[in-house]
Design an enzyme around this catalytic site. Sequence first.
Site, PDB file in Angstrom:
ATOM      1  N   PRO A 126       0.826  -1.212   0.000  1.00 15.07           N
ATOM      2  CA  PRO A 126       0.000   0.000   0.000  1.00 15.07           C
ATOM      3  C   PRO A 126       0.862   1.264   0.000  1.00 15.07           C
ATOM      4  O   PRO A 126       1.940   1.289   0.601  1.00 15.07           O
ATOM      5  CB  PRO A 126      -0.838  -0.111   1.282  1.00 15.07           C
ATOM      6  CG  PRO A 126      -0.211  -1.181   2.095  1.00 15.07           C
ATOM      7  CD  PRO A 126       0.595  -2.055   1.176  1.00 15.07           C
ATOM      8  N   LEU A 127       0.390   2.293  -0.683  1.00 18.57           N
ATOM      9  CA  LEU A 127       1.188   3.519  -0.873  1.00 18.57           C
ATOM     10  C   LEU A 127       1.196   4.409   0.364  1.00 18.57           C
ATOM     11  O   LEU A 127       0.130   4.658   0.951  1.00 18.57           O
ATOM     12  CB  LEU A 127       0.562   4.348  -1.996  1.00 18.57           C
ATOM     13  CG  LEU A 127       1.119   4.148  -3.390  1.00 18.57           C
ATOM     14  CD1 LEU A 127       0.686   2.805  -3.937  1.00 18.57           C
ATOM     15  CD2 LEU A 127       0.627   5.266  -4.270  1.00 18.57           C
ATOM     16  N   GLY A 128       2.345   4.918   0.705  1.00 21.05           N
ATOM     17  CA  GLY A 128       2.443   5.920   1.766  1.00 21.05           C
ATOM     18  C   GLY A 128       1.912   5.423   3.100  1.00 21.05           C
ATOM     19  O   GLY A 128       1.476   6.206   3.935  1.00 21.05           O
ATOM     20  N   LEU A 131       4.945   1.016   4.757  1.00 18.74           N
ATOM     21  CA  LEU A 131       5.575  -0.247   4.373  1.00 18.74           C
ATOM     22  C   LEU A 131       6.637  -0.059   3.299  1.00 18.74           C
ATOM     23  O   LEU A 131       7.058  -1.016   2.647  1.00 18.74           O
ATOM     24  CB  LEU A 131       4.510  -1.257   3.916  1.00 18.74           C
ATOM     25  CG  LEU A 131       3.445  -1.624   4.956  1.00 18.74           C
ATOM     26  CD1 LEU A 131       2.539  -2.728   4.415  1.00 18.74           C
ATOM     27  CD2 LEU A 131       4.050  -2.069   6.279  1.00 18.74           C
ATOM     28  N   GLY A 132       7.055   1.194   3.077  1.00 21.29           N
ATOM     29  CA  GLY A 132       8.189   1.433   2.192  1.00 21.29           C
ATOM     30  C   GLY A 132       7.909   1.204   0.712  1.00 21.29           C
ATOM     31  O   GLY A 132       8.761   0.676  -0.009  1.00 21.29           O
ATOM     32  N   SER A 175       7.667   3.367  -1.764  1.00 27.52           N
ATOM     33  CA  SER A 175       8.485   4.133  -2.708  1.00 27.52           C
ATOM     34  C   SER A 175       9.880   3.520  -2.815  1.00 27.52           C
ATOM     35  O   SER A 175      10.429   3.386  -3.913  1.00 27.52           O
ATOM     36  CB  SER A 175       8.567   5.606  -2.297  1.00 27.52           C
ATOM     37  OG  SER A 175       9.138   5.747  -1.028  1.00 27.52           O
ATOM     38  N   ALA A 176      10.452   3.108  -1.689  1.00 28.96           N
ATOM     39  CA  ALA A 176      11.789   2.498  -1.733  1.00 28.96           C
ATOM     40  C   ALA A 176      11.773   1.231  -2.572  1.00 28.96           C
ATOM     41  O   ALA A 176      12.677   0.990  -3.377  1.00 28.96           O
ATOM     42  CB  ALA A 176      12.263   2.183  -0.307  1.00 28.96           C
ATOM     43  N   ASP A 217      15.022   2.684   4.477  1.00 25.28           N
ATOM     44  CA  ASP A 217      14.033   1.982   3.648  1.00 25.28           C
ATOM     45  C   ASP A 217      14.680   1.346   2.427  1.00 25.28           C
ATOM     46  O   ASP A 217      14.395   0.197   2.075  1.00 25.28           O
ATOM     47  CB  ASP A 217      12.953   2.963   3.161  1.00 25.28           C
ATOM     48  CG  ASP A 217      12.017   3.419   4.274  1.00 25.28           C
ATOM     49  OD1 ASP A 217      12.397   3.339   5.456  1.00 25.28           O
ATOM     50  OD2 ASP A 217      10.901   3.869   3.950  1.00 25.28           O
TER      51      ASP A 217
END
EC number: 2.7.1.36
Length: 358
Positions: free
Chosen positions: A112-114, A117-118, A120-121, A164
């Site tokens: 899930p975004l933002g 749980l990282g 973007s990394a 991350d």
Amino acid sequence: MTVSSAPGKVYLFGEHAVVYGEPAVPCAVERRATVSVSARDDDHVRVRAEDLSLNGFTVEYSGSTGNHPDVDVPTPLVEAAMGYIDAAVAQARDAADAPDAGFDITVKSDIPLGAGLGSSAAVVVAGIDAATRELGVELSPREIADRAYRAEHEVQDGQASRADTFCSAMGGAVRVEGDDCRTIDAPPLPFVIGFDGGAGDTGALVSGVRALREEYDFAADTVSTIGDIVRRGEDLLADADPEEPSEALLSELGRFMNFNHGLLEALGVSSRSLDSMVWAAREAGAYGAKLTGAGGGGCIVALDPTPETQTALRFTPGCEDAFRAELATEGVRVEEPPASAASAESNVGDDQSPEGSA
Ligand SMILES: Nc1ncnc2c1ncn2[C@@H]1O[C@H](COP(=O)(O)OP(=O)(O)OP(=O)(O)O)[C@@H](O)[C@H]1O
Ligand SMILES: C[C@@](O)(CCO)CC(=O)[O-]
């Protein structure tokens, strides 16, 4: 086509404080972002983020920053997503010394975004790995981690730690303190994740902690106390049986997680739904529970080998999803292209929406 995937992570301890040079211990979990990359004959970049779910709806877009998405989504959100992909592309071009390389890129993710749980990394790590391999260059996971950090650092205006990206690239449990990044041994910990369906604004939350820390000595002390908890927590892990967590280990790690959550709450990065989920987990008998990642909304992580916490979270108002997460021992890795790769690739090529060159 080259396909790479990289895992998301939970923080056992230390988010936010890690931005100010304290240590942190993130652990990779088996939720992955998968990035497929095909080199093009020209210098254009076309991106399909098939399941980019923003505020509960899905956007599919093509082209680079500045182009319009296929559905009506606020431009800043699309630009934010494109920022990570563009930064990954820039790193891959640099690593391969191919400044004019063009790519068709497809991003799929079950993180899930933002939400702490990282996501973007994982997208940046998998993207750099797939794009460099597609150009015939094989970087080590540490080199990928370093380039992914530089990409995140640039997109997040200098407000990113190495935690991350290093965790996603290397997998397993890691320990990050400033530029010092190491993998560490950890037994398989019984993580349960609760997700409130929302997201936090990482940049704003990091800035909020920075401001508090500058204004009040006791906020600065709170940040360094988080560092103390991390150091005690890693001592526990260092003495543990790496095969099997003992009851005593879980009990003490859980106590430290509860302490860490309280301090994050004091720093203003929790939320009502995160606190409700933390309390539901504790009341269900979890050894401990805390928010994970930037906070503001998103996910909590609890330690519980029994099904009780997951069941309790499912009945907790504000909790949208609860699931068990295994420690992902593998970090970034190459995946087999899906059987449908050829048709997916030609769909990208057939798309009539605008195309950009990055
Ligand atoms: N599947 C995806 N496709 C395209 N972009 C994505 C995808 N997943 C994440 N991103 C990008 O990453 C951003 C979220 O990154 P952010 O650092 O804010 O949160 P996070 O990494 O999920 O959580 P945290 O940093 O708290 O662990 C999204 O807004 C988007 O720009
Ligand atoms: C809040 C933070 O510590 C973790 C976000 O997942 C920011 C960072 O380390 O870059």
